[in-house]
Design an enzyme around this catalytic site. Structure first.
Site, mmCIF file in Angstrom:
data_model
loop_
_atom_site.group_PDB
_atom_site.id
_atom_site.type_symbol
_atom_site.label_atom_id
_atom_site.label_comp_id
_atom_site.label_asym_id
_atom_site.label_seq_id
_atom_site.Cartn_x
_atom_site.Cartn_y
_atom_site.Cartn_z
ATOM 1 N N HIS A 183 4.625 1.246 -8.044
ATOM 2 C CA HIS A 183 3.277 0.900 -7.352
ATOM 3 C C HIS A 183 2.681 1.024 -9.440
ATOM 4 O O HIS A 183 2.486 -0.241 -9.427
ATOM 5 C CB HIS A 183 2.561 -0.002 -6.721
ATOM 6 N N GLY A 207 9.165 -5.412 -8.319
ATOM 7 C CA GLY A 207 9.964 -4.218 -9.055
ATOM 8 C C GLY A 207 11.161 -4.587 -8.506
ATOM 9 O O GLY A 207 11.830 -5.094 -7.642
ATOM 10 N N LYS A 247 13.314 -2.130 -7.699
ATOM 11 C CA LYS A 247 13.638 -1.704 -7.089
ATOM 12 C C LYS A 247 14.402 -2.625 -5.589
ATOM 13 O O LYS A 247 15.128 -2.673 -5.191
ATOM 14 C CB LYS A 247 12.427 -0.243 -6.421
ATOM 15 N N VAL A 285 11.286 2.499 -11.011
ATOM 16 C CA VAL A 285 10.785 4.326 -11.617
ATOM 17 C C VAL A 285 11.432 5.177 -10.382
ATOM 18 O O VAL A 285 11.179 5.455 -9.051
ATOM 19 C CB VAL A 285 9.597 4.517 -10.903
ATOM 20 N N GLY A 322 0.996 -1.021 0.289
ATOM 21 C CA GLY A 322 -0.545 0.012 0.062
ATOM 22 C C GLY A 322 1.057 1.652 -0.034
ATOM 23 O O GLY A 322 2.377 0.985 0.113
ATOM 24 N N HIS A 335 2.437 4.447 -4.649
ATOM 25 C CA HIS A 335 2.672 5.810 -5.551
ATOM 26 C C HIS A 335 3.246 5.159 -6.978
ATOM 27 O O HIS A 335 2.475 3.947 -7.158
ATOM 28 C CB HIS A 335 4.402 6.097 -4.594
ATOM 29 N N LEU A 381 10.942 5.936 -5.956
ATOM 30 C CA LEU A 381 10.282 6.165 -5.474
ATOM 31 C C LEU A 381 10.047 4.816 -4.664
ATOM 32 O O LEU A 381 10.089 4.083 -4.891
ATOM 33 C CB LEU A 381 8.957 5.961 -5.914
HETATM 34 P P1 AMP Z 1 5.881 -1.935 -1.370
HETATM 35 O O1 AMP Z 1 4.952 -1.794 -1.361
HETATM 36 O O2 AMP Z 1 7.160 -1.119 -1.275
HETATM 37 O O3 AMP Z 1 6.323 -3.552 -0.730
HETATM 38 O O4 AMP Z 1 6.512 -2.637 -3.012
HETATM 39 C C1 AMP Z 1 5.443 -3.176 -3.478
HETATM 40 C C2 AMP Z 1 5.863 -3.521 -5.188
HETATM 41 O O5 AMP Z 1 6.285 -2.262 -5.506
HETATM 42 C C3 AMP Z 1 7.317 -4.425 -5.016
HETATM 43 O O6 AMP Z 1 7.439 -4.706 -5.822
HETATM 44 C C4 AMP Z 1 8.519 -3.229 -5.123
HETATM 45 O O7 AMP Z 1 9.778 -3.494 -5.699
HETATM 46 C C5 AMP Z 1 7.645 -2.405 -5.884
HETATM 47 N N1 AMP Z 1 7.954 -1.082 -6.569
HETATM 48 C C6 AMP Z 1 8.164 -0.448 -5.088
HETATM 49 N N2 AMP Z 1 9.073 0.926 -5.073
HETATM 50 C C7 AMP Z 1 9.274 1.054 -6.922
HETATM 51 C C8 AMP Z 1 9.256 1.645 -7.663
HETATM 52 N N3 AMP Z 1 10.433 2.793 -7.134
HETATM 53 N N4 AMP Z 1 9.826 1.459 -9.089
HETATM 54 C C9 AMP Z 1 9.540 0.065 -9.115
HETATM 55 N N5 AMP Z 1 8.658 -0.689 -8.329
HETATM 56 C C10 AMP Z 1 8.694 -0.440 -7.402
#
Ligand code: AMP
Length: 291
Positions: A39, A150, A152, A179, A33, A36, A187
């Site tokens: 996501h 991601g 990331k 991203v 959640g 941004h 992000l």
């Molecule tokens: P999180 O909500 O932080 O657990 O991230 C959920 C998914 O979004 C994961 O697969 C992350 O690697 C991906 N994600 C988070 N930040 C970025 C970003 N800046 N660019 C691309 N994917 C992202």
């Protein structure tokens, strides 16, 4: 397009089973959640490549250590719903911890060894076990799909890919590019913890990795320790950063190569800046391997 928000696991399973029975392919985007643009890029890709784009929105307590930021982690379900719909998601699972684990803390843990030994695995004991346990559960609930993660979280992407392969889960893992803000900062939901002053210097993490990449690609530096030291020094030159690690790894096993030369390596760094712990990474291809 309208988005359906589901909080109950059985309903989620039925909804995705019904989609597949109707001949539709499913693209799944697991998130915690506080959505941004990073996501949203994953959701857009899932929507472009699959008939149904589905995301999970769940802050997973299992992947936080006792002194980490679980209590402070940003939450905004209404906004997430709008952003997810805007990016093309049709289904969103947003359960409570009690709905995820009706019997209380799970007795089962999914653990990937080896790839988790260093870096985030070392800095955050138990973190990856929490990640793989919840991702395994979400993938099992969601059924055959393409699952978007991601770059990331590069080590996480490798660990999840290995789990899916080891356990023969009916899932195709798709890695998606990071991203960034215009100044290079990746992000992240945790960027919300940065004060304006900290935000002004935060892109140094990205620029220190770029400096390491230049050493490999332009200056033909082959000693990984030398590149790691240069990244850490560049980052640490801004005193508000406290460096956790700066590493050069072989992306196949996350070990430090003896020498950089024959193939692509990954540069990864993690640092604290104020209340935030930031991570980032990028690929570097030595000149000799570029032909
Ligand atoms: P999180 O909500 O932080 O657990 O991230 C959920 C998914 O979004 C994961 O697969 C992350 O690697 C991906 N994600 C988070 N930040 C970025 C970003 N800046 N660019 C691309 N994917 C992202």
């Amino acid at each position: 397009m309208a988005i359906e928000v589901i909080d109950d696991l059985a309903t989620w399973r039925r909804a995705l089973d019904a989609s597949r029975s109707a001949g539709l392919s499913v693209g799944l985007v697991p998130t915690m959640g506080a959505l941004h643009g990073g996501h949203m890029s994953l959701i857009r890709r899932a929507a472009a490549e699959c008939d149904v784009a589905a995301l999970t929105d769940y802050v997973n307590p299992l992947q936080f250590g006792p002194s980490e930021d679980l209590g402070a982690y940003p939450k905004n379900l209404l906004r997430d719903r709008e952003l997810a719909a805007e990016a093309g998601a049709q289904l969103m699972l947003a359960p409570s911890p009690e709905q995820v684990w009706p019997d209380g803390e799970p007795s089962t843990s999914v653990r990937v060894s080896g790839l988790t030994d260093r870096l985030e695995g070392e800095a955050r004991p138990g973190h990856f076990d929490g990640v793989t346990t919840i991702v395994c559960k979400l993938l099992s609930l969601s059924g055959p799909c393409r699952a978007y993660f991601g770059e990331k979280d590069y080590q996480q992407l490798a660990v999840v890919s290995r789990m899916v392969s080891d356990l023969s889960l009916p899932v195709q893992v798709v890695g998606c590019p990071t991203v960034r803000e215009v100044d290079g900062l990746a992000l992240s939901s945790r960027n919300a913890y940065l004060s304006p002053d900290e935000r002004a210097v935060a892109s140094r993490l990205y620029h220190s990795l770029l400096a390491g990449k230049r050493l490999i690609e332009e200056d033909a530096v082959t000693d990984p320790a030398c590149v790691e030291a240069a990244i850490a020094e560049h980052l640490g030159a801004e005193r508000r950063f406290s460096v956790d690690y700066a590493a050069v790894v072989d992306p196949a096993d996350f070990k430090r190569p003896e020498r950089i030369g024959s193939g692509e390596v990954r540069l990864l760094a993690a640092a604290r800046l104020g209340k935030a712990r930031l991570i980032d990474n990028m690929a570097a291809t030595p000149a000799a391997a570029q032909q």
